[in-house]
Design a protein around this motif. Structure first.
Motif, PDB file in Angstrom:
ATOM      1  N   ALA A  98       0.845  -1.194   0.000  1.00 54.29           N
ATOM      2  CA  ALA A  98       0.000   0.000   0.000  1.00 54.29           C
ATOM      3  C   ALA A  98       0.879   1.242   0.000  1.00 54.29           C
ATOM      4  O   ALA A  98       1.898   1.310   0.686  1.00 54.29           O
ATOM      5  CB  ALA A  98      -0.914  -0.002   1.221  1.00 54.29           C
ATOM      6  N   GLN A  99       0.470   2.235  -0.776  1.00 51.10           N
ATOM      7  CA  GLN A  99       1.255   3.450  -0.949  1.00 51.10           C
ATOM      8  C   GLN A  99       0.409   4.680  -0.658  1.00 51.10           C
ATOM      9  O   GLN A  99      -0.814   4.668  -0.859  1.00 51.10           O
ATOM     10  CB  GLN A  99       1.778   3.546  -2.392  1.00 51.10           C
ATOM     11  CG  GLN A  99       2.700   2.424  -2.809  1.00 51.10           C
ATOM     12  CD  GLN A  99       4.011   2.441  -2.059  1.00 51.10           C
ATOM     13  OE1 GLN A  99       4.538   3.517  -1.741  1.00 51.10           O
ATOM     14  NE2 GLN A  99       4.543   1.262  -1.766  1.00 51.10           N
ATOM     15  N   PRO A 100       1.045   5.782  -0.197  1.00 49.05           N
ATOM     16  CA  PRO A 100       0.301   7.035  -0.096  1.00 49.05           C
ATOM     17  C   PRO A 100      -0.353   7.360  -1.431  1.00 49.05           C
ATOM     18  O   PRO A 100       0.254   7.222  -2.486  1.00 49.05           O
ATOM     19  CB  PRO A 100       1.385   8.052   0.271  1.00 49.05           C
ATOM     20  CG  PRO A 100       2.471   7.241   0.912  1.00 49.05           C
ATOM     21  CD  PRO A 100       2.458   5.917   0.205  1.00 49.05           C
ATOM     22  N   GLY A 101      -1.572   7.740  -1.388  1.00 48.27           N
ATOM     23  CA  GLY A 101      -2.320   7.999  -2.608  1.00 48.27           C
ATOM     24  C   GLY A 101      -3.243   6.872  -3.001  1.00 48.27           C
ATOM     25  O   GLY A 101      -4.120   7.056  -3.847  1.00 48.27           O
ATOM     26  N   ASP A 102      -3.085   5.675  -2.400  1.00 47.03           N
ATOM     27  CA  ASP A 102      -3.998   4.566  -2.712  1.00 47.03           C
ATOM     28  C   ASP A 102      -5.414   4.821  -2.210  1.00 47.03           C
ATOM     29  O   ASP A 102      -6.372   4.273  -2.751  1.00 47.03           O
ATOM     30  CB  ASP A 102      -3.478   3.260  -2.105  1.00 47.03           C
ATOM     31  CG  ASP A 102      -2.291   2.685  -2.861  1.00 47.03           C
ATOM     32  OD1 ASP A 102      -1.948   3.243  -3.922  1.00 47.03           O
ATOM     33  OD2 ASP A 102      -1.706   1.693  -2.388  1.00 47.03           O
ATOM     34  N   ARG A 103      -5.522   5.591  -1.142  1.00 41.39           N
ATOM     35  CA  ARG A 103      -6.816   5.950  -0.561  1.00 41.39           C
ATOM     36  C   ARG A 103      -7.666   4.708  -0.262  1.00 41.39           C
ATOM     37  O   ARG A 103      -8.831   4.586  -0.668  1.00 41.39           O
ATOM     38  CB  ARG A 103      -7.568   6.939  -1.456  1.00 41.39           C
ATOM     39  CG  ARG A 103      -6.800   8.238  -1.670  1.00 41.39           C
ATOM     40  CD  ARG A 103      -7.645   9.288  -2.365  1.00 41.39           C
ATOM     41  NE  ARG A 103      -8.691   9.820  -1.477  1.00 41.39           N
ATOM     42  CZ  ARG A 103      -8.507  10.797  -0.569  1.00 41.39           C
ATOM     43  NH1 ARG A 103      -7.281  11.323  -0.402  1.00 41.39           N
ATOM     44  NH2 ARG A 103      -9.512  11.232   0.152  1.00 41.39           N
ATOM     45  N   LEU A 104      -7.070   3.789   0.462  1.00 48.26           N
ATOM     46  CA  LEU A 104      -7.788   2.580   0.876  1.00 48.26           C
ATOM     47  C   LEU A 104      -8.763   2.908   2.003  1.00 48.26           C
ATOM     48  O   LEU A 104      -8.510   3.795   2.827  1.00 48.26           O
ATOM     49  CB  LEU A 104      -6.799   1.520   1.346  1.00 48.26           C
ATOM     50  CG  LEU A 104      -5.763   1.046   0.332  1.00 48.26           C
ATOM     51  CD1 LEU A 104      -4.812   0.047   0.981  1.00 48.26           C
ATOM     52  CD2 LEU A 104      -6.442   0.429  -0.884  1.00 48.26           C
ATOM     53  N   PRO A 105      -9.887   2.201   2.048  1.00 48.38           N
ATOM     54  CA  PRO A 105     -10.806   2.411   3.174  1.00 48.38           C
ATOM     55  C   PRO A 105     -10.143   2.027   4.485  1.00 48.38           C
ATOM     56  O   PRO A 105      -9.315   1.112   4.549  1.00 48.38           O
ATOM     57  CB  PRO A 105     -11.986   1.498   2.846  1.00 48.38           C
ATOM     58  CG  PRO A 105     -11.476   0.511   1.867  1.00 48.38           C
ATOM     59  CD  PRO A 105     -10.374   1.188   1.101  1.00 48.38           C
ATOM     60  N   VAL A 106     -10.521   2.740   5.540  1.00 52.08           N
ATOM     61  CA  VAL A 106      -9.920   2.568   6.858  1.00 52.08           C
ATOM     62  C   VAL A 106     -10.986   2.090   7.833  1.00 52.08           C
ATOM     63  O   VAL A 106     -12.072   2.684   7.921  1.00 52.08           O
ATOM     64  CB  VAL A 106      -9.310   3.894   7.360  1.00 52.08           C
ATOM     65  CG1 VAL A 106      -8.691   3.714   8.743  1.00 52.08           C
ATOM     66  CG2 VAL A 106      -8.285   4.426   6.366  1.00 52.08           C
ATOM     67  N   ILE A 107     -10.685   1.036   8.566  1.00 54.50           N
ATOM     68  CA  ILE A 107     -11.574   0.534   9.614  1.00 54.50           C
ATOM     69  C   ILE A 107     -10.887   0.772  10.958  1.00 54.50           C
ATOM     70  O   ILE A 107      -9.812   0.236  11.228  1.00 54.50           O
ATOM     71  CB  ILE A 107     -11.896  -0.955   9.423  1.00 54.50           C
ATOM     72  CG1 ILE A 107     -12.671  -1.166   8.114  1.00 54.50           C
ATOM     73  CG2 ILE A 107     -12.696  -1.493  10.610  1.00 54.50           C
ATOM     74  CD1 ILE A 107     -12.962  -2.618   7.794  1.00 54.50           C
ATOM     75  N   PHE A 108     -11.501   1.594  11.764  1.00 55.85           N
ATOM     76  CA  PHE A 108     -10.996   1.941  13.093  1.00 55.85           C
ATOM     77  C   PHE A 108     -11.707   1.034  14.088  1.00 55.85           C
ATOM     78  O   PHE A 108     -12.919   1.108  14.258  1.00 55.85           O
ATOM     79  CB  PHE A 108     -11.295   3.415  13.356  1.00 55.85           C
ATOM     80  CG  PHE A 108     -10.859   3.944  14.695  1.00 55.85           C
ATOM     81  CD1 PHE A 108      -9.584   4.469  14.866  1.00 55.85           C
ATOM     82  CD2 PHE A 108     -11.734   3.956  15.771  1.00 55.85           C
ATOM     83  CE1 PHE A 108      -9.188   4.983  16.093  1.00 55.85           C
ATOM     84  CE2 PHE A 108     -11.346   4.468  17.001  1.00 55.85           C
ATOM     85  CZ  PHE A 108     -10.066   4.982  17.150  1.00 55.85           C
ATOM     86  N   TRP A 109     -10.949   0.152  14.748  1.00 56.48           N
ATOM     87  CA  TRP A 109     -11.538  -0.906  15.573  1.00 56.48           C
ATOM     88  C   TRP A 109     -11.420  -0.581  17.058  1.00 56.48           C
ATOM     89  O   TRP A 109     -10.322  -0.359  17.572  1.00 56.48           O
ATOM     90  CB  TRP A 109     -10.875  -2.245  15.289  1.00 56.48           C
ATOM     91  CG  TRP A 109     -11.250  -3.333  16.255  1.00 56.48           C
ATOM     92  CD1 TRP A 109     -10.469  -3.863  17.237  1.00 56.48           C
ATOM     93  CD2 TRP A 109     -12.517  -4.003  16.343  1.00 56.48           C
ATOM     94  NE1 TRP A 109     -11.167  -4.829  17.922  1.00 56.48           N
ATOM     95  CE2 TRP A 109     -12.423  -4.934  17.404  1.00 56.48           C
ATOM     96  CE3 TRP A 109     -13.708  -3.894  15.630  1.00 56.48           C
ATOM     97  CZ2 TRP A 109     -13.485  -5.758  17.755  1.00 56.48           C
ATOM     98  CZ3 TRP A 109     -14.772  -4.726  15.989  1.00 56.48           C
ATOM     99  CH2 TRP A 109     -14.650  -5.641  17.042  1.00 56.48           C
ATOM    100  N   ILE A 110     -12.571  -0.601  17.757  1.00 59.40           N
ATOM    101  CA  ILE A 110     -12.617  -0.427  19.211  1.00 59.40           C
ATOM    102  C   ILE A 110     -13.044  -1.753  19.827  1.00 59.40           C
ATOM    103  O   ILE A 110     -14.154  -2.244  19.568  1.00 59.40           O
ATOM    104  CB  ILE A 110     -13.602   0.688  19.609  1.00 59.40           C
ATOM    105  CG1 ILE A 110     -13.196   2.013  18.948  1.00 59.40           C
ATOM    106  CG2 ILE A 110     -13.638   0.835  21.129  1.00 59.40           C
ATOM    107  CD1 ILE A 110     -14.161   3.152  19.244  1.00 59.40           C
ATOM    108  N   HIS A 111     -12.175  -2.340  20.627  1.00 58.74           N
ATOM    109  CA  HIS A 111     -12.473  -3.659  21.187  1.00 58.74           C
ATOM    110  C   HIS A 111     -13.567  -3.577  22.247  1.00 58.74           C
ATOM    111  O   HIS A 111     -13.797  -2.543  22.878  1.00 58.74           O
ATOM    112  CB  HIS A 111     -11.206  -4.286  21.776  1.00 58.74           C
ATOM    113  CG  HIS A 111     -10.696  -3.591  23.010  1.00 58.74           C
ATOM    114  ND1 HIS A 111     -11.223  -3.803  24.260  1.00 58.74           N
ATOM    115  CD2 HIS A 111      -9.689  -2.691  23.173  1.00 58.74           C
ATOM    116  CE1 HIS A 111     -10.573  -3.076  25.150  1.00 58.74           C
ATOM    117  NE2 HIS A 111      -9.634  -2.386  24.521  1.00 58.74           N
ATOM    118  N   GLY A 112     -14.226  -4.713  22.463  1.00 65.86           N
ATOM    119  CA  GLY A 112     -15.203  -4.836  23.522  1.00 65.86           C
ATOM    120  C   GLY A 112     -14.565  -5.366  24.799  1.00 65.86           C
ATOM    121  O   GLY A 112     -13.353  -5.431  24.929  1.00 65.86           O
TER     122      GLY A 112
END
Length: 441
Positions: A98-112
């Motif tokens: 992955a490179q800057p500029g790929d603009r991949l979706p980001v999943i921010f995970w908060i554990h339970g």
């Protein structure tokens, strides 16, 4: 393989130059400090570093008591993580290349973990399968728990753990481009208490624009209302605790505080948690209207398992279930009641309100497990699929009676749904059948 392929991955970000490590089909930057906080104080954002940031070791867990329930289901749920009050760290897992500029979706995970257990870098939350299959970036966050982060006392403001999560989201928004992520396409996600946290981040002051989608997996909305008397009783018990206890003694004191409110019934199952009318949250009477106000800005994927309550009732009712006539009926009734009261009924109400206010998204029910397994479709089984690692999950009683092929197929199916939703806010029709009953809100 070129010499560059052997070099550790580095990322140039506003936070500084971050040095991570390669791990097969993913690259990792772990244990990155996003903020600092003294005990019972608000988090302060970490400034940019003039020297390279070593991000090759996992972050520590917030000090916490052992969980007999989880240790009965997972051999070593926290792995070898140290415990440290200085725990405000996050970890980034990205596809190799992955490179800057790929603009991949980001999943921010908060554990339970009922706001008293868990850590972002616990092996049970390793996102390697999700990242590798779906070409997304996953950020795992560690935040303060229990008495360290979720109880207002004479010494501590309320909602410190929620404020930690806000700072972590701000860090991601500012820095994720350097990893190839899209700062305008962040999905805040969580399971159980983590889902509860995401729901409240939706209406937290200062959170607007930090994420555009939310995954709420098994949010325990049924224990949210009318907690004022319970939290006041907990604060009264906590006010007798000396301020200078070491962390281990403070965890022991936390257990006593928790025990003091068991008379409040189901609410006491998640006694620590967010408190309304304290920064950054509105008053409880304004909460539902606040969720209506943000509905058009945040797409929601909301769901629960078919038998949430089985996680909590199997051991508690073990003696009754051995009684031929009464046992199975009692077990079934208890599972259905807990599942409905804490999860499905208030979850449906959340979805109906979100849709009525102009929001978009999906509602699902996950029904998966081994035939005859008392934990079939239990609370937390989605974690086994989403964060599948054979060395961590394969021997869990949650998965007893299932073949490796069944687990692989179900996990791929669930991860595809999350990947689709994180990319576009929609889910491809091919992923709307099978173990998940999924429909538009």
């Amino acid at each position: 393989m070129s010499s560059a392929d052997h070099a550790p991955p580095t990322w140039r970000t506003p936070a500084g130059v971050i040095v991570g490590r390669r791990d097969g089909r993913v690259v990792r930057a772990t244990g990155i400090r996003y903020a600092r906080a003294a005990r019972f104080e608000r988090p302060v954002p970490e400034p940019g570093s003039p020297t390279p940031i070593d991000a090759t070791e996992p972050g520590p867990a917030c000090p916490q008591a052992r969980s007999p329930l989880l240790e009965g289901l997972l051999a070593n749920p926290l792995g070898d993580l140290p415990h440290d009050e200085d725990c405000l760290r996050l970890s980034v897992t990205a596809p190799a290349g992955a490179q800057p500029g790929d603009r991949l979706p980001v999943i921010f995970w908060i554990h339970g973990g009922a706001y008293i257990w868990g850590a972002g870098d616990a092996p049970v939350f390793d996102p390697v399968a999700l990242v590798g299959e779906q070409r997304v970036i996953v950020v795992n966050v560690t935040y303060r728990l229990g008495i360290f982060g979720y109880l207002r006392t004479r010494l501590s403001p309320a909602n410190l753990g929620l404020l930690d999560q806000l700072e972590a989201l701000r860090w991601v928004k500012e820095n994720i481009h350097g990893f190839g992520g899209d700062p305008d396409n962040i999905t805040a996600s969580g399971q159980s208490a983590g889902a509860d946290a995401v729901a409240h981040l939706m209406i937290a002051d200062g959170a607007e624009g930090l994420f555009r989608r939310a995954v709420l997996a098994s949010p325990p909305f049924g224990v949210l209302p009318n907690r004022t008397r319970m939290t006041a009783a907990m604060a009264k018990a906590a006010d007798r605790i000396p301020a200078d206890l070491d962390a281990a003694d403070l965890v022991a004191a936390q257990r006593r505080v928790h025990a003091s409110v068991q008379r409040f019934g189901l609410k006491a199952a998640m006694a620590f948690g967010v408190q309304y009318a304290h920064d950054p949250l509105p008053h409880e009477r304004d909460r539902d209207e606040a969720w209506r106000a943000v509905a058009r800005r945040v797409d929601v994927l909301l769901g629960w398992t078919a038998r949430e309550g089985s996680l909590f009732t199997v051991e508690a009712l073990a003696r009754l279930t051995r009684t031929p006539a009464l046992g199975p009926l009692t077990q079934r009734a208890a599972v259905e009641w807990v599942s409905r009261v804490i999860y499905s009924a208030p979850g449906r109400a959340f979805g109906v309100r979100h849709r009525a206010a102009g929001g978009r998204g999906y509602r699902y029910v996950l029904d998966f497990g081994g035939p005859g397994n008392p934990y079939r479709a239990a609370h937390m089984i989605d974690g086994a699929l989403m964060f599948w690692r054979p060395d961590v999950w394969a021997d869990s009683p949650l998965l007893a009676g299932l073949s490796r092929q069944q687990i692989d197929e179900a996990g791929h199916h669930l991860r595809a749904i999350w990947g689709d939703f994180a990319r576009t806010g929609t889910v491809a029709p091919v992923h709307r059948a099978g173990i998940i009953r999924l429909d538009p809100l």
